[in-house]
Design a protein around this motif. Structure first.
Motif, short mmCIF file in Angstrom:
data_model
loop_
_atom_site.label_atom_id
_atom_site.label_comp_id
_atom_site.label_asym_id
_atom_site.label_seq_id
_atom_site.Cartn_x
_atom_site.Cartn_y
_atom_site.Cartn_z
N LEU A 3 -6.69 -10.60 5.84
CA LEU A 3 -6.25 -9.91 4.63
C LEU A 3 -4.84 -10.34 4.29
CD1 LEU A 3 -7.38 -6.25 5.46
CD2 LEU A 3 -8.63 -7.97 4.17
N SER A 4 -4.51 -10.27 3.01
CA SER A 4 -3.15 -10.58 2.58
C SER A 4 -2.80 -9.66 1.42
CB SER A 4 -3.03 -12.04 2.17
OG SER A 4 -3.85 -12.30 1.05
N VAL A 5 -1.51 -9.44 1.26
CA VAL A 5 -1.04 -8.62 0.15
C VAL A 5 0.05 -9.37 -0.59
CG1 VAL A 5 -1.62 -6.41 1.20
CG2 VAL A 5 0.62 -7.38 1.61
N PRO A 37 -9.72 -3.11 11.79
CA PRO A 37 -8.50 -3.05 12.60
C PRO A 37 -7.93 -1.62 12.53
CG PRO A 37 -8.40 -4.87 11.02
CD PRO A 37 -9.61 -4.07 10.70
N SER A 38 -7.24 -1.22 13.58
CA SER A 38 -6.64 0.11 13.54
C SER A 38 -5.64 0.16 12.39
CB SER A 38 -5.94 0.44 14.85
OG SER A 38 -4.72 -0.28 14.95
N ILE A 39 -5.41 1.35 11.89
CA ILE A 39 -4.48 1.52 10.77
C ILE A 39 -3.11 0.99 11.15
CG2 ILE A 39 -3.25 3.28 9.43
CD1 ILE A 39 -5.88 4.89 9.42
N ARG A 40 -2.66 1.31 12.37
CA ARG A 40 -1.34 0.86 12.82
C ARG A 40 -1.27 -0.66 12.96
NH1 ARG A 40 -1.24 5.93 15.20
NH2 ARG A 40 0.71 7.05 14.87
N HIS A 44 1.06 -3.16 10.82
CA HIS A 44 1.99 -4.06 11.51
C HIS A 44 1.76 -5.51 11.10
CE1 HIS A 44 3.34 -6.60 14.89
NE2 HIS A 44 4.38 -5.78 14.89
N ASP A 45 0.50 -5.95 11.11
CA ASP A 45 0.18 -7.34 10.77
C ASP A 45 0.58 -7.70 9.34
OD1 ASP A 45 -0.84 -7.62 13.31
OD2 ASP A 45 -2.95 -7.59 12.67
N LEU A 46 0.38 -6.75 8.41
CA LEU A 46 0.70 -7.01 7.00
C LEU A 46 2.15 -6.65 6.65
CD1 LEU A 46 -2.58 -5.73 5.30
CD2 LEU A 46 -1.92 -8.10 5.76
N THR A 52 0.34 3.46 3.65
CA THR A 52 -0.34 2.60 2.67
C THR A 52 -1.71 2.19 3.20
OG1 THR A 52 1.77 1.79 1.85
CG2 THR A 52 -0.17 0.45 1.37
N THR A 53 -1.75 1.77 4.46
CA THR A 53 -3.02 1.37 5.08
C THR A 53 -3.98 2.55 5.17
OG1 THR A 53 -1.78 -0.24 6.38
CG2 THR A 53 -4.02 0.22 7.09
N LYS A 54 -3.45 3.71 5.54
CA LYS A 54 -4.30 4.90 5.64
C LYS A 54 -4.91 5.25 4.30
CE LYS A 54 -4.54 9.66 7.26
NZ LYS A 54 -5.92 9.64 6.94
N ARG A 55 -4.15 5.11 3.23
CA ARG A 55 -4.69 5.42 1.90
C ARG A 55 -5.85 4.49 1.56
NH1 ARG A 55 -1.55 6.07 -3.89
NH2 ARG A 55 -3.44 6.54 -5.07
#
Length: 126
Positions: A3-5, A37-40, A44-46, A52-55
């Motif tokens: 994934l990328s943002v 992947p876990s939310i955390r 971290h990776d992004l 933001t990930t949780k949403r």
């Protein structure tokens, strides 16, 4: 899962993540029962906020594409073909709305747009 943002895209980051994961699921690259992947870890990776990930994950869960299991993670749900069809149908509706708006902006009539659809409908292979 890759994934990328983009901070410059104008689209909210959570939406970018959600759409990329959704596409992975709908295309079959992420299969039923597969863990996300876990939310955390994803945050971290992004290099983004955990919130933001949780949403993004919460919205995917609301659409029925993933399910969270306390203490275990988030998993792709069993694919309900009708639910997937509905998601894709809603996306298609939005695309048609955009086409109609662009056609009107160009001064095309309903008949002109219908002719375009008829022309391309026969050319597109499944």
């Amino acid at each position: 899962m890759n994934l990328s943002v983009s901070l410059a895209s104008g689209e909210p980051i959570y939406q970018q993540i959600k759409e990329q994961i959704k596409e992975h699921i709908l295309s079959g690259r992420l299969r039923e029962g597969e863990a996300l992947p876990s939310i955390r870890n994803l945050a971290h990776d992004l290099r983004i906020s955990v919130i933001t990930t949780k949403r993004a994950y919460d919205e995917l869960e609301q659409e029925g594409l993933v399910a969270s299991v306390a203490g275990k993670g988030t998993f792709v749900t069993e694919k309900n073909k009708e639910a997937i069809r509905e998601v894709r149908y809603r996306e298609l509706e939005e695309q048609v709305k955009e086409i109609v708006a662009k056609g009107k902006a160009l001064g095309l009539s309903k008949g002109d747009l219908t002719e375009l659809f008829e022309l391309f409908y026969g050319e597109v292979r499944e």
